[in-house]
Design a protein around this motif. Structure first.
Motif, PDB file in Angstrom:
ATOM      1  N   UNK A 159       0.782  -1.233   0.060  1.00  0.00           N
ATOM      2  CA  UNK A 159      -0.035   0.009   0.048  1.00  0.00           C
ATOM      3  C   UNK A 159       0.969   1.281  -0.003  1.00  0.00           C
ATOM      4  N   UNK A 160       2.041   1.235  -0.169  1.00  0.00           N
ATOM      5  CA  UNK A 160       3.062   2.382   0.137  1.00  0.00           C
ATOM      6  C   UNK A 160       2.939   3.042   1.331  1.00  0.00           C
ATOM      7  N   UNK A 161       2.842   2.445   2.444  1.00  0.00           N
ATOM      8  CA  UNK A 161       2.768   2.946   3.695  1.00  0.00           C
ATOM      9  C   UNK A 161       4.122   2.324   4.624  1.00  0.00           C
ATOM     10  N   UNK A 162       4.438   3.129   5.587  1.00  0.00           N
ATOM     11  CA  UNK A 162       5.249   2.539   6.649  1.00  0.00           C
ATOM     12  C   UNK A 162       4.708   2.046   7.906  1.00  0.00           C
ATOM     13  N   UNK A 163       5.464   1.007   8.596  1.00  0.00           N
ATOM     14  CA  UNK A 163       5.046   0.288   9.638  1.00  0.00           C
ATOM     15  C   UNK A 163       5.697   0.640  10.777  1.00  0.00           C
ATOM     16  N   UNK A 164       5.229   0.739  12.043  1.00  0.00           N
ATOM     17  CA  UNK A 164       5.586   0.742  13.283  1.00  0.00           C
ATOM     18  C   UNK A 164       5.052  -0.086  14.325  1.00  0.00           C
ATOM     19  N   UNK A 165       5.845  -0.761  15.253  1.00  0.00           N
ATOM     20  CA  UNK A 165       5.475  -1.709  16.050  1.00  0.00           C
ATOM     21  C   UNK A 165       5.598  -1.189  17.442  1.00  0.00           C
ATOM     22  N   UNK A 166       4.467  -1.244  18.311  1.00  0.00           N
ATOM     23  CA  UNK A 166       4.641  -0.932  19.910  1.00  0.00           C
ATOM     24  C   UNK A 166       4.374  -2.434  20.690  1.00  0.00           C
ATOM     25  N   UNK A 167       5.212  -2.809  21.090  1.00  0.00           N
ATOM     26  CA  UNK A 167       5.213  -4.243  21.882  1.00  0.00           C
ATOM     27  C   UNK A 167       5.018  -3.938  23.309  1.00  0.00           C
ATOM     28  N   UNK A 168       4.159  -4.997  23.857  1.00  0.00           N
ATOM     29  CA  UNK A 168       3.715  -5.026  25.132  1.00  0.00           C
ATOM     30  C   UNK A 168       4.509  -6.097  25.796  1.00  0.00           C
ATOM     31  N   UNK A 169       4.470  -6.320  27.208  1.00  0.00           N
ATOM     32  CA  UNK A 169       5.321  -7.288  27.675  1.00  0.00           C
ATOM     33  C   UNK A 169       4.730  -8.748  27.144  1.00  0.00           C
ATOM     34  N   UNK A 170       5.453  -9.577  26.806  1.00  0.00           N
ATOM     35  CA  UNK A 170       5.196 -10.708  26.497  1.00  0.00           C
ATOM     36  C   UNK A 170       4.680 -11.839  27.661  1.00  0.00           C
ATOM     37  N   UNK A 171       3.595 -12.374  27.700  1.00  0.00           N
ATOM     38  CA  UNK A 171       3.160 -13.288  28.495  1.00  0.00           C
ATOM     39  C   UNK A 171       3.942 -14.803  28.549  1.00  0.00           C
ATOM     40  N   UNK A 172       4.580 -15.170  29.459  1.00  0.00           N
ATOM     41  CA  UNK A 172       5.358 -16.315  29.254  1.00  0.00           C
ATOM     42  C   UNK A 172       4.011 -17.480  29.640  1.00  0.00           C
ATOM     43  N   UNK A 173       4.470 -18.919  29.123  1.00  0.00           N
ATOM     44  CA  UNK A 173       3.750 -19.816  29.500  1.00  0.00           C
ATOM     45  C   UNK A 173       3.893 -20.187  31.174  1.00  0.00           C
ATOM     46  N   UNK A 174       2.708 -20.656  31.731  1.00  0.00           N
ATOM     47  CA  UNK A 174       2.682 -21.052  33.125  1.00  0.00           C
ATOM     48  C   UNK A 174       3.414 -22.104  33.339  1.00  0.00           C
ATOM     49  N   UNK A 175       4.517 -22.170  34.106  1.00  0.00           N
ATOM     50  CA  UNK A 175       5.098 -23.360  34.675  1.00  0.00           C
ATOM     51  C   UNK A 175       4.415 -24.033  35.934  1.00  0.00           C
ATOM     52  N   UNK A 176       3.849 -24.878  35.530  1.00  0.00           N
ATOM     53  CA  UNK A 176       3.007 -25.616  36.796  1.00  0.00           C
ATOM     54  C   UNK A 176       3.905 -26.285  37.766  1.00  0.00           C
TER      55      UNK A 176
END
Length: 407
Positions: free
Chosen positions: A285-302
């Motif tokens: 589309x001729x646009x530029x892209x930017x990311x805003x990362x949030x904290x990754x949720x880790x899998x639960x260690x049972x």
């Protein structure tokens, strides 16, 4: 030697006595005043005011660890430390459809029963109630870890909480009221912004670069990519900002994505593939892209020791809880991050028997019922007993630490 029959009787009696006031002063007000992540000022003030009004010598800190809606209450001295995590944020539009009013009530109940028992029996041990905002996407516990809320990690014998569910979500078979060891997956979350160029959509469309086209192309790219992902991968996204008027070519759009997979490593690899879909949409589309990362949720260690102990203690209270998950349910929690940092327990309890899914308006209604509150108090009793076993039983504490280090 600790007499656990007496301990169980103390916990049971104390929470039976507190149940009514917990419902009227914590559970119901929180449900009636839902707040989004990092905006839970009413919940923060309501819970801390309730704790301050009790005849129990608690140390209470407000607006802790750099977060306006986190708090901490402490009791006891010497011995080991157990932390109860209280969630209280809601979902946009549908309120407490995940039952975080019940989570907060259960953790407050368990904390108070544990503190009461330590005081009555005059035994060493430290217990802490930690207010953990913004579980629904904001990664509050990840930020609390970074701020030192669980430090030093070797000093924390266990972090404990539980989440309400519908009976069908854990395949309960009638008399079972919960699950000790759910399988909760990793979740990589991010927002993506597309920047184009506004123009008159009818008069001079060639002057524009359509950021909505970028978002739509990216969404379709992901839909195509999902055909070649594993069955236990999950990708979902929405367009948060798609433009302002049909006659204006959107120069800016924003999407929000969640990329789930059983492990952190797989979720990160899958997220990288999803971002390629974003970049392809921007390129087309001729646009530029930017990311805003949030904290990754880790899998639960049972933690096997904590789960088995909870099952045993709930049985001692007359409640049947099964140990391991019987079906796939690809949910995520920032308690997973805590489970990578200290020995942790994240059980579930049945708050609805009607086949109502969480994250729906019907579950919002279920989270306000008397039955849901009663189930919450029973779970609080079990979590209090789990905490007291960790604090007083060397075998349980050692086993929990060994399970954590092995995993």
């Amino acid at each position: 030697m600790v007499d656990y029959i007496r301990v169980r009787a103390l916990v049971n009696k104390h929470l039976n006595e507190l149940s009514g006031v917990l419902r009227s002063q914590v559970n119901v007000p929180l449900h009636a005043n839902p707040e989004l992540g990092y905006q839970e000022h009413f919940a923060h003030d309501t819970i801390t005011a309730f704790l301050e009004g009790l005849q129990l010598k608690l140390e209470i800190s407000k607006k802790t660890y750099g977060l306006e809606t986190s708090f901490e209450a402490r009791f006891g001295s010497g011995g080991r430390l157990v932390i109860f995590c209280a969630e209280y944020d809601a979902l946009p539009g549908i309120g407490h459809a995940c039952g975080h009013n019940l989570i907060a009530t259960a953790s407050v109940a368990a904390f108070l029963a544990t503190a009461h028992t330590l005081a009555q029996l005059q035994i060493p041990g430290r217990v802490r109630l930690l207010g953990t905002p913004a579980e629904e996407g904001g990664g509050g516990k990840a930020k609390l870890i970074e701020a030192g809320a669980f430090d030093p990690p070797e000093d924390v014998a266990a972090a404990i909480m539980a989440h309400p569910v519908g009976m069908h979500q854990i395949l309960a078979k009638g008399d079972e009221v919960g699950l000790a060891g759910p399988i909760l997956v990793a979740n990589h979350k991010f927002q993506v912004e597309f920047h184009g160029k506004t123009a008159h959509a009818g008069g001079e469309p060639w002057e524009g670069r359509n950021a909505l086209d970028a978002a739509v192309a990216a969404y379709n790219n992901v839909a195509l990519m999902k055909k070649q992902t594993r069955p236990d991968d999950n990708i979902h996204g929405i367009i948060e900002d798609g433009g302002v008027a049909p006659a204006i070519i959107p120069g800016y759009t924003r999407m929000s994505w969640a990329v789930r997979s059983p492990t952190c490593e797989r979720s990160e690899l899958l997220a990288a593939r999803v971002k390629k879909c974003m970049e392809a949409g921007a390129l087309a589309s001729g646009c530029t892209v930017n990311y805003i990362d949030s904290p990754t949720y880790k899998d639960l260690r049972v933690n096997s020791t904590l789960c088995r102990t909870y099952v045993d203690e709930m049985a001692g209270l007359g409640n049947n809880v099964f140990l391991k998950q019987r079906m796939e349910f690809h949910a995520s929690t920032d308690m997973g991050n805590v489970s990578y940092y200290v020995p942790s327990f994240h059980g579930t309890f049945v708050a609805s028997t009607l086949g109502v899914p969480i994250h729906s308006p019907k579950f919002t209604a279920e989270a306000a019922t008397d039955d849901a509150h009663d189930a919450t108090i029973e779970c609080g009793k079990g979590m209090a007993m789990l905490a007291l076993r960790v604090l007083t039983d060397d075998q349980v504490a050692t086993g929990a630490r060994e399970d954590f280090e092995k995993s």
